[in-house]
Design an enzyme around this catalytic site. Structure first.
Site, PDB file in Angstrom:
ATOM      1  N   TYR B  21     -18.124 -17.478   8.227  1.00 37.99           N
ATOM      2  CA  TYR B  21     -16.912 -17.149   8.980  1.00 37.99           C
ATOM      3  C   TYR B  21     -16.018 -18.382   9.047  1.00 37.99           C
ATOM      4  O   TYR B  21     -16.496 -19.495   9.276  1.00 37.99           O
ATOM      5  CB  TYR B  21     -17.244 -16.737  10.420  1.00 37.99           C
ATOM      6  CG  TYR B  21     -18.009 -15.457  10.535  1.00 37.99           C
ATOM      7  CD1 TYR B  21     -17.531 -14.284   9.950  1.00 37.99           C
ATOM      8  CD2 TYR B  21     -19.209 -15.403  11.231  1.00 37.99           C
ATOM      9  CE1 TYR B  21     -18.220 -13.101  10.059  1.00 37.99           C
ATOM     10  CE2 TYR B  21     -19.918 -14.214  11.349  1.00 37.99           C
ATOM     11  CZ  TYR B  21     -19.421 -13.063  10.761  1.00 37.99           C
ATOM     12  OH  TYR B  21     -20.100 -11.893  10.869  1.00 37.99           O
ATOM     13  N   HIS B 171     -12.932 -10.453  19.870  1.00 38.02           N
ATOM     14  CA  HIS B 171     -13.804 -11.094  18.886  1.00 38.02           C
ATOM     15  C   HIS B 171     -15.094 -11.620  19.485  1.00 38.02           C
ATOM     16  O   HIS B 171     -15.909 -12.208  18.778  1.00 38.02           O
ATOM     17  CB  HIS B 171     -13.037 -12.206  18.164  1.00 38.02           C
ATOM     18  CG  HIS B 171     -11.923 -11.665  17.337  1.00 38.02           C
ATOM     19  ND1 HIS B 171     -10.662 -11.455  17.855  1.00 38.02           N
ATOM     20  CD2 HIS B 171     -11.877 -11.221  16.055  1.00 38.02           C
ATOM     21  CE1 HIS B 171      -9.890 -10.928  16.914  1.00 38.02           C
ATOM     22  NE2 HIS B 171     -10.602 -10.779  15.824  1.00 38.02           N
ATOM     23  N   ARG B 201      -4.876 -13.256   4.809  1.00 41.72           N
ATOM     24  CA  ARG B 201      -6.292 -13.566   4.602  1.00 41.72           C
ATOM     25  C   ARG B 201      -7.003 -12.303   4.146  1.00 41.72           C
ATOM     26  O   ARG B 201      -6.470 -11.197   4.283  1.00 41.72           O
ATOM     27  CB  ARG B 201      -6.941 -14.102   5.879  1.00 41.72           C
ATOM     28  CG  ARG B 201      -7.150 -13.073   6.958  1.00 41.72           C
ATOM     29  CD  ARG B 201      -7.778 -13.683   8.206  1.00 41.72           C
ATOM     30  NE  ARG B 201      -9.199 -13.957   8.061  1.00 41.72           N
ATOM     31  CZ  ARG B 201     -10.166 -13.141   8.498  1.00 41.72           C
ATOM     32  NH1 ARG B 201      -9.874 -11.997   9.063  1.00 41.72           N
ATOM     33  NH2 ARG B 201     -11.434 -13.461   8.361  1.00 41.72           N
ATOM     34  N   ASN B 203     -10.754 -10.126   4.366  1.00 46.59           N
ATOM     35  CA  ASN B 203     -12.040  -9.982   5.041  1.00 46.59           C
ATOM     36  C   ASN B 203     -12.858  -8.993   4.226  1.00 46.59           C
ATOM     37  O   ASN B 203     -12.296  -8.181   3.496  1.00 46.59           O
ATOM     38  CB  ASN B 203     -11.823  -9.476   6.472  1.00 46.59           C
ATOM     39  CG  ASN B 203     -13.064  -9.665   7.318  1.00 46.59           C
ATOM     40  OD1 ASN B 203     -13.984 -10.394   6.935  1.00 46.59           O
ATOM     41  ND2 ASN B 203     -13.105  -8.998   8.452  1.00 46.59           N
ATOM     42  N   TYR B 294     -24.366  -8.777  11.691  1.00 46.71           N
ATOM     43  CA  TYR B 294     -23.074  -8.370  12.242  1.00 46.71           C
ATOM     44  C   TYR B 294     -22.304  -7.486  11.276  1.00 46.71           C
ATOM     45  O   TYR B 294     -21.602  -6.568  11.681  1.00 46.71           O
ATOM     46  CB  TYR B 294     -22.238  -9.599  12.637  1.00 46.71           C
ATOM     47  CG  TYR B 294     -20.972  -9.179  13.324  1.00 46.71           C
ATOM     48  CD1 TYR B 294     -21.009  -8.685  14.628  1.00 46.71           C
ATOM     49  CD2 TYR B 294     -19.753  -9.213  12.667  1.00 46.71           C
ATOM     50  CE1 TYR B 294     -19.860  -8.258  15.255  1.00 46.71           C
ATOM     51  CE2 TYR B 294     -18.589  -8.789  13.292  1.00 46.71           C
ATOM     52  CZ  TYR B 294     -18.647  -8.311  14.585  1.00 46.71           C
ATOM     53  OH  TYR B 294     -17.504  -7.874  15.206  1.00 46.71           O
ATOM     54  N   LYS B 295     -22.429  -7.736   9.985  1.00 47.89           N
ATOM     55  CA  LYS B 295     -21.716  -6.922   9.016  1.00 47.89           C
ATOM     56  C   LYS B 295     -22.438  -5.591   8.748  1.00 47.89           C
ATOM     57  O   LYS B 295     -21.969  -4.787   7.941  1.00 47.89           O
ATOM     58  CB  LYS B 295     -21.508  -7.703   7.715  1.00 47.89           C
ATOM     59  CG  LYS B 295     -20.421  -8.782   7.851  1.00 47.89           C
ATOM     60  CD  LYS B 295     -19.986  -9.332   6.522  1.00 47.89           C
ATOM     61  CE  LYS B 295     -18.920 -10.420   6.665  1.00 47.89           C
ATOM     62  NZ  LYS B 295     -17.554  -9.897   6.844  1.00 47.89           N
TER      63      LYS B 295
END
Lengths: 318, 318
Positions: B21, B171, B201, B203, B294-295
């Site tokens: 991250y 977040h 950006r 992700n 988390y993903k």
């Protein structure tokens, strides 16, 4: 980072007082300029002999007026280029570049009532802020100190549009603005200060002493105050190069003149973009961005306003 | 019906053999908030279906955001007509605007700033003409809040749940975000974002399935796909999901427009590019458990690694 700028020309120049000139800037390529929020400023870039003269000025026109921008500049006695150049060299029709509008002095969203304290040319950011509050139908008041009615910029504009909200204080009539008026505001009021450094610190200190929450106190320095006691110093970069910073130059200016691609944005110690790591040396912090702890740690500094307390600094650019 | 990108259009997000991250934002060379791809018509149809069937899941706004919503509508419309003049047109007669979408053969007339002249709120209206999800973050008293959004294709989050929350609150669940002070750094970065200088950006995540609408509210429908991944079906079932995001400071309201364009690519297609296949294999192998968790990859990461390994070996053999 290379900032995107807007090319404009000087459409008109008006003398507001013996010391203050108002400049109207119109776009060259675009038909319209971006609208802005109350309290916004622009950076002006004027090509000078030693690179660009860059200065931040509040926008004094209405936020939704997009055919041109207006800025008001007071000729400062110890000007190191900026206001002197604007007053003596800029003519109608001249071209220059400006930044997009930036806002480092936004109106509070949660305030129940807004009170503006202006001294002299410190009035400029408040004009668009008052226009915005008028539109939002939120209550506000203005306390505006000036030497005399003749030297009071925007006197008639304010009388015409904000008569009910405004109190003028003219020192030639022995009517001095005192920070005791801070006692008169109801809970939930947010206060905003703009003017010379001594004016801002006197009102800030008094507001804090009276118990205003820090988040209800807002202020803007409209120029970097150059102390007459500035000393030259040496800076070494971790990449190896050494740079001398003269007494009438900022560290940022010295870095840029030496071809170092140092980051920056506001140039008044507010936005934090130009922060660098300090490996060695003591710092004289002149910014309003870093926290007290960060300042006392002597591990970082803002190159646009802060200087060395020691003779030499070692810094690292990210 | 599939919403799959072809290889050439796909915004492959990785730069090295390791992923962590970070604030991986970069300044946008071309200030463009929206992209039209070959899936335009399919995705717009799906978006409008979702908005019709699940309006509260897909659109939310606080009442103070209307001005900022108009500003977003103007910004997105300007980008559409500037970058795709053969697909969109906009004519302005004072405040009467006529917007044409030539792909869908639709025309809308409205008075700019008057909500009663549109069938939806401004953000909801313009979102129905672009593939991006559109989020408004307001700046209020030095913090950023999610105050409005049209969100049809979320990667496992809920707009209705996040409405009105601050950047830090939203977040908070990201592991390590707070401990490594990433939340402060990214929040400061966003607060310093300036008009005229947009950023972008990417992700990413992995999806078992090819749905764009993976909202938290429908997890029970699509989440179980994670248990159905096998070495045999991984190439077709598992997709690399990439969000191309842009960030624009809105000069009038001082808010931030956050756009998210979601792209999906099945692993079978990804494997056609040797460099991508190799790099992604390394990234997945090295990915620390807190990011895997988390993903949402814990259930099928190992199967995917096996699949990628077999593909690599196949290519080596041939």
């Amino acid at each position: 980072m290379k900032e995107h700028t807007i090319p404009v020309f000087i459409k008109s120049i008006e003398k507001l007082t013996p010391q203050v000139k108002q400049f109207t800037l119109s776009p060259i390529n675009m038909t319209k300029l971006p609208p802005f929020s109350g309290g916004s400023h622009i950076i002006t870039y004027i090509a000078g002999e030693n690179g660009f003269i860059t200065r931040a000025y509040s926008l004094t026109n209405l936020p939704d007026q997009t055919d041109s921008y207006q800025i008001a500049i007071r000729l400062s006695e110890n000007s190191n280029g900026g206001s002197k150049y604007w007053h003596e060299s800029i003519k109608m029709g001249d071209f220059l570049k400006i930044s997009y509008p930036k806002n480092h002095f936004p109106l509070s969203f949660k305030a129940k009532h807004h009170v503006f304290y202006a001294a002299g040319i410190g009035i400029t950011p408040f004009l668009s802020m008052m226009a915005e509050l008028r539109e939002r139908k939120t209550t506000f008041e203005l306390h505006y100190a000036s030497k005399s009615e003749d030297l009071c910029s925007f006197y008639s504009l304010i009388k015409e549009n904000f008569a009910d909200e405004t109190t003028f204080y003219f020192s030639n009539r022995h009517n001095k603005l005192s920070n005791e008026t801070l006692l008169d505001h109801r809970i939930g009021t947010h206060v905003y200060f703009c003017g010379p450094e001594s004016f801002i610190s006197s009102f800030r200190n008094e507001a804090e002493r009276l118990g205003y929450p820090k988040s209800s106190i807002h202020f803007e320095h409209f120029a970097v105050s150059f102390s007459k006691n500035n000393k030259a110093f040496q800076v070494k970069l971790t990449t190896g190069s050494s740079i001398s910073v003269s007494k009438d130059q900022t560290l940022l200016e010295a870095l840029l003149i030496n071809g170092i691609n140092a980051p920056y944005s506001c140039r008044v110690g507010r936005c934090g973009t130009c922060e660098v790591k300090v490996i060695e040396g003591e710092i004289e912090h002149n910014d309003t961005f870093l926290t007290e702890d960060q300042k006392n740690g002597h591990e970082c500094m803002l190159t646009c306003v802060s200087r060395a307390k020691s003779e030499k600094l070692v810094i690292q650019l990210n | 019906m599939t919403y799959i990108d072809n290889l050439e259009q796909f915004p492959y997000p990785f730069k090295g053999n390791m992923y962590r991250y970070s604030n991986n934002s970069i300044p946008l060379d071309v200030p463009k908030s929206v992209d039209i791809t070959s899936n335009y018509e399919e995705e717009i149809k799906l978006k409008r279906q979702l908005l019709r069937d699940h309006p509260k899941r897909c659109f939310q706004s606080l009442s103070h955001t209307l001005k900022a919503q108009w500003e977003i509508l103007a910004l997105v419309m300007n980008h559409l007509v500037n970058y795709y003049p053969d697909k969109f047109s906009l004519t302005k007669t004072n405040t009467l605007w006529t917007f044409r979408n030539l792909i869908l053969n639709e025309t809308q007339q409205f008075i700019y700033g008057d909500e009663s002249t549109l069938l939806q709120q401004p953000l909801d209206f313009i979102g129905r003409h672009v593939q991006e999800d559109l989020i408004l973050m307001s700046e209020r008293d030095g913090n950023l809040y999610l105050d409005a959004g049209q969100l049809c294709f979320p990667a496992n989050w809920s707009l209705a749940f996040d409405l009105g929350m601050s950047f830090r609150e939203i977040h908070y669940p990201i592991p390590g975000f707070k401990e490594e002070k990433l939340d402060d750094r990214i929040l400061n970065f966003l607060l310093r974002l300036e008009a005229g200088n947009p950023w972008g950006r990417n992700n990413w995540s992995l999806m078992a399935g090819n749905r764009l609408d993976t909202s938290l509210e429908t997890f029970d429908d699509w989440g179980k796909g994670r248990k159905q991944v096998t070495a045999e079906n991984a190439g077709d079932l598992v997709h690399l999901r990439v969000e191309v995001q842009t960030l624009f400071r809105l000069s009038r309201s001082n808010g931030i427009l956050f756009t998210i364009h979601t792209h999906l690519l099945p692993l079978r297609k990804l494997a056609e590019k040797r460099a991508w296949l190799e790099q992604f294999y390394h990234i997945l192998q090295e990915l620390p458990p807190y990011i895997v968790d988390y993903k949402g990859l814990s259930l099928f990461k190992d199967v995917v690694i096996d699949y990628l390994k077999v593909q690599l070996e196949k290519e080596d053999a041939s």
